[in-house]
Structures are given as structure tokens and as C-alpha cells.
Scaffold this active site. Structure first.
Site, short mmCIF file in Angstrom:
data_model
loop_
_atom_site.label_atom_id
_atom_site.label_comp_id
_atom_site.label_asym_id
_atom_site.label_seq_id
_atom_site.Cartn_x
_atom_site.Cartn_y
_atom_site.Cartn_z
CG LEU A 187 -17.69 38.33 49.30
CD1 LEU A 187 -16.54 37.22 48.69
CD2 LEU A 187 -18.83 37.90 49.80
CG HIS A 210 2.43 39.16 50.59
ND1 HIS A 210 3.09 38.73 51.67
CD2 HIS A 210 0.28 39.31 51.39
CE1 HIS A 210 2.13 38.40 52.84
NE2 HIS A 210 1.35 38.77 52.51
CB CYS A 249 -12.73 42.37 42.04
SG CYS A 249 -14.08 41.04 42.61
CE LYS A 280 -7.85 35.70 47.04
NZ LYS A 280 -8.66 36.61 48.07
P1 NAD Z 1 -20.36 35.43 39.38
O1 NAD Z 1 -20.23 35.88 38.10
O2 NAD Z 1 -19.85 35.17 40.01
O3 NAD Z 1 -22.27 35.95 39.44
C1 NAD Z 1 -23.01 36.02 39.07
C2 NAD Z 1 -24.31 35.64 38.99
O4 NAD Z 1 -24.83 36.07 38.50
C3 NAD Z 1 -24.24 34.37 38.47
O5 NAD Z 1 -24.13 32.87 38.25
C4 NAD Z 1 -25.49 34.81 37.17
O6 NAD Z 1 -25.50 33.63 36.71
C5 NAD Z 1 -26.40 35.87 37.92
N1 NAD Z 1 -27.07 36.32 36.48
C6 NAD Z 1 -26.68 36.83 36.02
N2 NAD Z 1 -28.17 37.74 35.16
C7 NAD Z 1 -28.88 37.82 36.57
C8 NAD Z 1 -30.22 37.93 36.56
N3 NAD Z 1 -31.06 38.62 36.09
N4 NAD Z 1 -31.37 37.37 37.14
C9 NAD Z 1 -30.76 36.68 38.05
N5 NAD Z 1 -28.88 36.06 37.90
C10 NAD Z 1 -28.09 36.25 37.32
O7 NAD Z 1 -20.47 37.41 40.52
P2 NAD Z 1 -19.77 37.36 41.42
O8 NAD Z 1 -18.33 36.92 41.69
O9 NAD Z 1 -20.56 36.79 42.72
O10 NAD Z 1 -19.82 39.12 41.57
C11 NAD Z 1 -20.84 39.80 41.75
C12 NAD Z 1 -20.82 41.82 42.15
O11 NAD Z 1 -20.31 40.87 43.60
C13 NAD Z 1 -19.67 41.30 41.04
O12 NAD Z 1 -19.98 42.89 40.80
C14 NAD Z 1 -18.64 42.48 41.79
O13 NAD Z 1 -17.99 42.59 41.64
C15 NAD Z 1 -19.12 42.03 43.39
N6 NAD Z 1 -17.74 41.38 43.78
C16 NAD Z 1 -17.69 40.09 43.78
C17 NAD Z 1 -16.07 39.98 44.48
C18 NAD Z 1 -15.50 38.19 44.56
O14 NAD Z 1 -14.67 38.41 45.15
N7 NAD Z 1 -15.83 37.32 43.48
C19 NAD Z 1 -16.55 40.28 45.80
C20 NAD Z 1 -16.59 41.85 46.30
C21 NAD Z 1 -17.38 41.87 45.10
#
Ligand code: NAD
Length: 437
Positions: free
Chosen positions: A154, A255, A264, A325
Site C-alpha cells: 500500500l 515525477h 519505506c 508526499k
Molecule cells: P508504524 O511505525 O506506523 O507502526 C508500527 C506500530 O507497531 C506502532 O503503533 C507500534 O506501537 C506498534 N508496535 C511495535 N512493537 C509492537 C509489539 N511488540 N506489539 C504490538 N505493537 C507493537 O509502522 P508502519 O508504517 O505501519 O510500518 C509497519 C511495517 O510495514 C514496516 O515494516 C514497514 O516497512 C512496512 N510497510 C510500510 C508501508 C507504509 O507506507 N507505511 C507500506 C508497506 C509496508
């Protein structure tokens, strides 16, 4: 009905939870951040993401979606456990896996019946095996769980749409039964067309890094083409447009701008590079994309310095746009952080405005003036810099802005303002890769 626990309710966990509930599953979104969960239980959504509030509210009312800060209880009550915690950049560019392993340990401690352990977080190739080993070492019963790598693609700003209508869903597992459970979780998706690809765990993990790095490479490439356009007198928009008409290239991610940021691309490129180094495989293209991106951020600051005649000391600058963005409040690795810090370091003063992300940026940078609207932000400034392509900035009242300013400098790092308009209002301006009047 599948009973799913999502561990980690951030950008990915929350959207995944809401999306899987929308697909008809029963979902508990769990997080160790109690404040976040309390807010979600009061219908306060911690992130800005178009459409998310509505879908959360609807699925909560239907009893398909709930929020809990009791991670253990959420696991005990569920059959599919999705790890969606952060994997930020750690030492030497490697992904910091401590949150993932901590979540895996909590899962291992609470395997009261057969469960599917699914990793949605972006994790280095080989992590699936390490997670499986870690759980096995604690439960000593490999029949109690199976493992799936299900990376997420996403995009913030259109996350819900991307989740509900994905280009592809990757299910990486060694186990047919696990694959069938995951197909069932995503069932509504393959009624009309089937976007699901079944792979090994390692292949699924690699697909995520390979995809992100390729997109980042594309951005760095067009940024460098834009920079060359400036010197040779070509217009990068026409170049990118024409390139994009070639189906082999496509017009996406062409762009030019101030360099990519976000939670990411920067960390995933570093992680891939680190994986390649650990495996003695050279990845010069990825290395180059990172270098080009850092250079692009610097180049934007240099453009501003040139526009203000070489000295930012005591110059007051309005920064329009703080998120990395448009359509998100996420400021992680945003190019505006580098821009603002550079201005401050060189003795300048910053007024900042973002339609959504002021609060998030305040957590990162405190000593600047945050403004509630853009016309306050441009008051008495020497220069205006557009850093994010928010729609609100596409139709600025340039006359009104110019009257409020004490200077006449305009830097559009997103190429969203008409150069004719900037010229006719009397701005001294610059942008990225276009022929100026
Ligand atoms: P984020 O930092 O927004 O959220 C992570 C959440 O995990 C936080 O709310 C934190 O409190 C919680 N957390 C941490 N340890 C925990 C535990 N032991 N138990 C329960 N909760 C816990 O991160 P995000 O942006 O959602 O990214 C998550 C993963 O997905 C990453 O690996 C990222 O690379 C990947 N990802 C992100 C995106 C994006 O656009 N943000 C897109 C694709 C993949």
C-alpha cells in the site's frame, strides 16, 4: 469466519485490519501503545488516510473490527496472527528487527491452538526462517503453527484503495494449508480476478525489497534527468511524459522533485544494500539511487541559497508542505526535514505550514514557527518554498502571497505552480528541470 489479530496498529496495521474486516474477517488490531488504542476506541484515528475513518466506523459497528492494547489476549483469541510492527533503519542500514522478534516471542508464548503466523512488515530476506526458528525454540511443537510472508504494497495517501483493490497479493509459504487459509482471508479479491501470487518465503520477502528499490530508482533517475534538463535547456515534464507513453517504461514514478522520503524507500534501499553486502553481491544501481537522492535534497537547498543571493542568514522562509508526499501526515524522512534543518543551520528563520502534518513535524522539529494557514506562513517572508504536492498548493493566490511577503523568491520543488503565473506576478523563481522564462 477467520479470526485475525494484527500486531502493530500503525499505518500498515490499521489499514490492514480495517481492510481485512471489510473482506468479512473478524479482526482485532492490537498495539502496545495504549494511548493509540484508547483513542481508536473513542473513534479517534491516529493517522490521516482518506476513507479510513468511515471504514473503521462501519466495521466496528458490524462487530468485525475491535482494538486492544492486550496483545496476548488478542493472540489467544485469534487463528491468524499478522505481524505489522515497524522495521526502522538500524545500524549500518540494516533493518531493525527488534519489534518483529519481540512480537514473534509474544506469539510463541501464546500459542494455545494452531495459528498461522503472517509477517506483513517489510523484513530482510531470511527473516521468515529466523522467526519460525525463534517460535519453534520456544514452543517445541512445529505443528502448532505455520508461517507466511505476506508483504504489503500500500501507498500512504491511497492506502485503503491499494489494500482493497491491490495490483497483487503475495503469499509466501512452504505450506499448502497456510496458503489456503490466506486465500480465504483475501477471498473477495479473487472472485472476479485473481491477484494472488504463491511463492516461497524468501521470494516473497525479496519481491517487496525489489519493488520498492525499483520505484526509488525510477525517482532518482528522473531527478537526475531533470537536473541535466536544467543545464541543457530541455523540459523534464515533456521528457517524462514522452518516456511514460512507452509501455515498457510507464508514466508512474516519473515525477521530478525534491528527492524521495517516507517511511519505506529510504530505509528499504539501505536494508537491501546491506543484505547485498552481507551476501557479497554488488548492487551499484541501489547504491546510486541512494546517492542521487541525497544529492537531490542538497540540490534543493542550493537552489534556495542561489535564489536568496547566496546567504540564508536572517532570511525568513515559508515552507509549504511538511509531509513526505500529499494526502498523508507522515513526515518520516521527508525532504522538508532536510530543507528546514539546512535553513536553520545557515541562520535562516522558518515559518512552516502543512494542511495536515504540522503536528507530526512538531515531534521532529520544535524551533520553527508552525502556522495554521498558508497565508499566515508567507507573512513577511523573503522566500516561499513548496515542498509537498498538496492540492491546496496547486491553486495558490500568488498575488495575495506576494503582497504579504517582504521578498519575491519562490522555489517550487514539486513543479506544481505555473511558471507563467510566477513570472507575471513578478517572482524570482526556480523549480526542477524546466526551462524558465
Ligand atoms: P508504524 O511505525 O506506523 O507502526 C508500527 C506500530 O507497531 C506502532 O503503533 C507500534 O506501537 C506498534 N508496535 C511495535 N512493537 C509492537 C509489539 N511488540 N506489539 C504490538 N505493537 C507493537 O509502522 P508502519 O508504517 O505501519 O510500518 C509497519 C511495517 O510495514 C514496516 O515494516 C514497514 O516497512 C512496512 N510497510 C510500510 C508501508 C507504509 O507506507 N507505511 C507500506 C508497506 C509496508
Amino acid at each position: 469466519m477467520n479470526k485475525i489479530a494484527i500486531i502493530g496498529t500503525g499505518y500498515v496495521g490499521l489499514v490492514t485490519g480495517a481492510g481485512m474486516a471489510e473482506f468479512g474477517n473478524k479482526v482485532i488490531c492490537a498495539d502496545i501503545d495504549e494511548k493509540k488504542i484508547n483513542n481508536l476506541n473513542l473513534d479517534i484515528i491516529p493517522i490521516y488516510e482518506p476513507g479510513l475513518e468511515e471504514i473503521i466506523s462501519r466495521n466496528r459497528k458490524n462487530n468485525r473490527l475491535s482494538f486492544s492494547s492486550n496483545v496476548k489476549e488478542s493472540i489467544l483469541q485469534s487463528d491468524v496472527i499478522v505481524i505489522a510492527v515497524g522495521t526502522p533503519e538500524g545500524e549500518d542500514g540494516q533493518a531493525n528487527m527488534s519489534f518483529v522478534f519481540s512480537a514473534a516471542e509474544t506469539i510463541a508464548d501464546n500459542l494455545n491452538n494452531y495459528k498461522l503466523v503472517v509477517t506483513k512488515s517489510t523484513v530482510p530476506i531470511g527473516s521468515g526462517r529466523r522467526i519460525t526458528k525463534l517460535i519453534n525454540s520456544k514452543v517445541n511443537n512445529s505443528k502448532l503453527f505455520d508461517y507466511v510472508s505476506n508483504p504489503e504494497f500500500l501507498r500512504e495517501g491511497s492506502a485503503l484503495k491499494d489494500f482493497l483493490w491491490p495490483d497483487r497479493v503475495i503469499i509466501g509459504t512452504d505450506c499448502e494449508k497456510a496458503y489456503e487459509i490466506m486465500r480465504n482471508v483475501y477471498r473477495p479479491l479473487y472472485i472476479n480476478k485473481n491477484p494472488i501470487t504463491y511463492t516461497s518465503i524468501e521470494t516473497a520477502e525479496m519481491i517487496k525489497y525489489a519493488s520498492n528499490s525499483f520505484l526509488a530508482l525510477k525517482i532518482s533517475y528522473i531527478n537526475e534527468i531533470a537536473n541535466l534538463c536544467e543545464t541543457v535547456g530541455a523540459d523534464v515534464h515533456k521528457v517524462a511524459n514522452a518516456m511514460g507513453q512507452d509501455g515498457r517504461i510507464s508514466d508512474k514514478f516519473l515525477h521530478p522533485g525534491p528527492g524521495f522520503g517516507g517511511s519505506c524507500f529510504p530505509k528499504d534501499l539501505e536494508a537491501l544494500l546491506s543484505i547485498s553486502k552481507n551476501n557479497n553481491v554488488k548492487m551499484k544501481t541501489v547504491e546510486a539511487a541512494i546517492i542521487a537522492n541525497n544529492n537531490q535534497k542538497k540540490r534543493m537547498v542550493e537552489k534556495l541559497i542561489d535564489l536568496v543571493d547566496g546567504d540564508l542568514k536572517n532570511k525568513k522562509i515559508a515552507i509549504l508542505g511538511l509531509s513526505f508526499k500529499a494526502n498523508t501526515d507522515d513526515v518520516r524522512e521527508s525532504s522538508s526535514i532536510y530543507m528546514i534543518n539546512s535553513i536553520i543551520k545557515k541562520g535562516g528563520i522558518v515559518n512552516a505550514y502543512d494542511p495536515i502534518a504540522n503536528k507530526e513535524m512538531y515531534k521532529v522539529i520544535k524551533n520553527i514557527q508552525y502556522c495554521d494557514n498558508l497565508y499566515d506562513a508567507v507573512n513577511e517572508v523573503d522566500a516561499v518554498v513548496v515542498m509537498t504536492e498538496w492540492n491546496e498548493f496547486r491553486s495558490l493566490d500568488l498575488n495575495r502571497i506576494k503582497k504579504k511577503m517582504r521578498g519575491n523568491i519562490f522555489l517550487d520543488t514539486r513543479n506544481i505552480i505555473s511558471m507563467d503565473d510566477l513570472f507575471s506576478v513578478g517572482f524570482v523563481y526556480d523549480n526542477v528541470g524546466r526551462i524558465k522564462k
